[in-house]
Enzyme design. Structure first.
Site, PDB file in Angstrom:
ATOM      1  N   GLU A 146     -17.587 -57.514  29.317  1.00  0.00           N
ATOM      2  CA  GLU A 146     -17.236 -58.670  29.041  1.00  0.00           C
ATOM      3  C   GLU A 146     -17.198 -59.554  30.266  1.00  0.00           C
ATOM      4  O   GLU A 146     -15.981 -60.057  30.749  1.00  0.00           O
ATOM      5  CB  GLU A 146     -15.502 -58.592  28.548  1.00  0.00           C
ATOM      6  N   GLU A 325     -16.602 -54.017  20.009  1.00  0.00           N
ATOM      7  CA  GLU A 325     -15.266 -53.352  20.131  1.00  0.00           C
ATOM      8  C   GLU A 325     -14.592 -54.181  19.001  1.00  0.00           C
ATOM      9  O   GLU A 325     -14.302 -55.393  19.014  1.00  0.00           O
ATOM     10  CB  GLU A 325     -14.589 -53.978  21.347  1.00  0.00           C
TER      11      GLU A 325
END
Ligand code: GAL
Length: 643
Positions: A146, A325
């Protein structure tokens, strides 16, 4: 070739006793999971002492998972440099706008511009690639984790300052050229050397917009370059696809630029966290969708990251994109963290597949009873008994086959998505609530509530196959885009703010938007406080923003006082402001109609996504809906095969 749908999960072998790995792997397989991501935060357990690598536990983890039939996504742990790294590189931390270094003790504690840290990141990546690049169980690689999360792109460190000066020298070649580009004549800001240029923080009042904009471009380039260094290290060591897990509403770097270096785009979808943390919406809307998430926010990112993936690898038929995710239960990081309604962990997965996802991976396998994320649900509870998400994951596994291959097809409507426009209008908002992302999101939501499937496209993408193209708030329309827009015969919607600045952040003269064929000019711009909307003659209002248009273009919508609000010259339309929901819906219906597309108004919480093989109805509401001859139960998806 289209890819097969699959499920995955995120696993941290280093968090659990080795004795339970085998059983965990078997339970994953029993739940229908075929991909497992590991390793992305494990650096301190791989290299506790600099240069002394401890691979044995990870070797055994890969073997155990692989032996159970799972495909491993190997994370490269550069989002979590170990504590000793700071002793080696004390100046590697990012620095905030107030000049404070960001400390050790969580994650993402590095500055993208720090050459020493970048070399370390490449080193550990290379070592992992050498160790596992040809391991048959490792079938994909994730770079870092991320990028941009926790506000980590923009750094005002000494390393960033030095790198920015180099970046400017390459871009402008001479201080004189920089002085012209930044209009340094204003307020006596002339520079006689690149080494005299500072970062645009801690100035007395606002720095020049061209200076800030270049800094924002530079920051984006640094993230892309950091990732590219890791990609270059891995390419020679593995043939497995390389990917990164992007996050929701991260706008500080150009994901299209990064996407071109990767094989698969993935993102992390936390619908309930996002609703409370990242969406500007009325309180009532947030109450209604408290346990489902916003009905457009996930879809928006599915469509966006599919576009980011579209270009890579060159020549691929369908873009490869995944949800790396997926929220399985309550998260821990939003201001409030309600539990999803029963069925949502399943519905979110269906929705992702309807938008073309190949893999949906739940985060995380087991809830950790320790450390920062102890309140974050997993598919298993901390005591290893099943959490509610596990049964929903297992159900999805039994439903994958009926969804057809992972191919989203092409939508008839495209929105041009331009990251630099976000940076530009953050640099110069002019109205406190002018936010480019929010504008694009409003248009996207407006289209979806009229039953449309939408593609996002990069500013240089081929627009020829689209029936309708929207280009909202694009700060500088480059020549390629301008030519494409001008040569279209189908309808185009520009504005507000589209084409209103040059590359160097000046108002163009002749005045914008200057798209050949569009006979309108922005003569004056005003921003509006929330309690001062400008009502339109046909209902609804312009909010936040209004441009005074001049010229012979036809007026299609006007304010109550008669000022043009939507104009057109043939197929080219210009929107003079930010329409509220009522006005936007009417304007979009008109454009869809001109494009020959049917509007299908959606009841609350219901959305439609068309794939090449199915019409997929997704119901985020707690009511069942009858539409187009079918019934869509609450919190459910219906896959209607196309005849
Ligand atoms: C993501 C992150 C994961 C985990 C998760 C919790 O942003 O990639 O490592 O922190 O959030 O929701």
């Amino acid at each position: 070739m289209s890819h097969t749908r699959a499920l995955g999960t995120c696993y941290y072998p280093e968090h659990w006793p080795e004795e339970i790995w085998e059983q965990d792997a078997a339970r994953m397989v029993a739940a229908g999971i075929s991909w497992v991501r590991i390793g992305e935060f494990a650096w301190s357990r791989l290299e506790a002492v600099p240069g002394k690598l401890t691979w044995d536990w990870l070797d055994r983890a890969v073997d155990t998972l692989g032996a159970a039939g799972l495909k491993v996504i190997m994370g490269t742990p550069t989002a979590t440099p170990p504590r000793w790294m700071l002793d080696r590189h004390p100046d590697m931390l990012a620095v905030d706008a107030e000049g404070r270094p960001r400390g050790f003790g969580s994650r993402r504690h590095y500055c993208f511009s720090h050459a020493g840290y970048r070399a370390e990141a490449v080193r550990i990546t290379r070592l992992m690639g050498a160790r596992y690049g040809r391991n048959p169980h490792v079938q994909a690689w994730q770079t870092d984790n991320e990028y941009g999360c926790h506000d980590t792109v923009i750094s005002y460190s000494p390393a960033a300052r030095a790198a920015f000066r180099n970046w400017l020298a390459q871009r402008y070649q001479s201080p004189d050229a920089l002085n012209r580009a930044w209009a340094t004549v204003f307020w006596s800001r002339d520079y006689d050397s690149f080494d005299a240029v500072d970062l645009p923080n801690l100035t007395v009042t606002e720095p020049a917009p061209a200076h800030v904009m270049d800094f924002r471009r530079f920051c984006s380039d640094q993230v892309v370059a950091f990732n590219r260094a890791k990609v270059d290290a891995l390419r020679t060591l593995t043939d497995a696809p390389l990917l990164h897990n992007y996050m929701g509403r991260i706008l500080e770097f150009d994901h299209f630029a990064m996407g071109a270096d990767l094989d698969i785009a993935t993102w992390d979808s936390y619908p309930i966290g996002f609703l409370s943390d990242r969406i500007d919406a009325p309180a009532e809307h947030k109450r209604t969708y408290l346990r489902q998430g916003d009905p457009d926010f996930q879809a928006f990112h599915h469509d966006l990251y599919r576009a980011v993936a579209r270009r890579a690898p060159a020549g691929a038929d369908a873009p490869r994109w995944w949800v790396m995710e997926q929220q399985p239960g309550p998260v821990n990081w939003a201001p409030y963290n309600p539990a999803p309604l029963p069925g949502m962990a399943r519905l979110w997965a269906h929705e992702a597949y309807a938008h073309g996802a190949e893999v949906v991976a739940y985060f995380r396998w087991r809830q950790a009873p320790f450390a920062q994320e102890q309140m974050h649900a997993g598919l298993l509870r901390p005591d290893s008994s099943p959490a509610p998400g596990l049964a929903e994951c297992t159900q999805v596994a039994s439903e994958l086959a009926m969804m057809g291959p992972a191919d989203a097809g092409r939508s008839p409507v495209a929105i041009v998505y331009d990251y630099p426009s976000q940076w530009a209008w953050e640099t110069q908002p002019q109205g406190a609530d002018f936010d480019w992302f929010a504008l694009v999101f409003d248009l996207y939501r407006g289209l979806r509530t009229l039953g449309q499937s939408v593609d996002f496209v990069a500013p240089d993408a081929d627009l020829s196959s689209y029936a309708l193209v929207l280009c909202p708030g694009t700060f500088n329309i480059g020549e390629t885009l301008k030519t494409q827009l001008a040569s279209r015969t189908g309808p185009v919607l520009l504005g507000p703010r589209t084409g209103t600045r040059t590359e160097t952040f000046e108002i163009p003269v002749p005045l914008p938007p200057q798209v050949p064929g569009l006979e309108t000019t922005i003569a004056l711009t005003e921003s509006l406080p929330p309690d001062a909307p400008m009502p339109l003659q046909e209902g609804g209002a312009m909010i936040r923003w209004f441009e005074h248009l001049e010229g012979p273009a036809d007026t299609l919508e006007a304010t109550e006082s008669g000022q043009p609000a939507l104009v057109c010259s043939g197929n080219l339309h210009y929107l003079a402001g930010w329409p509220d929901t009522e006005a936007l819906s009417r304007i979009l219906r008109r454009l869809l109609d001109t494009a020959g597309l049917d509007s299908l108004p959606m009841p609350d919480g219901l959305r439609l996504r068309e794939t090449p093989t199915h019409r997929v109805w997704i119901n985020y509401s707690q009511q069942s809906h009858e539409i187009d001859g079918i019934t869509v139960p609450p919190i459910d998806a219906v896959w209607q095969t196309k005849s």
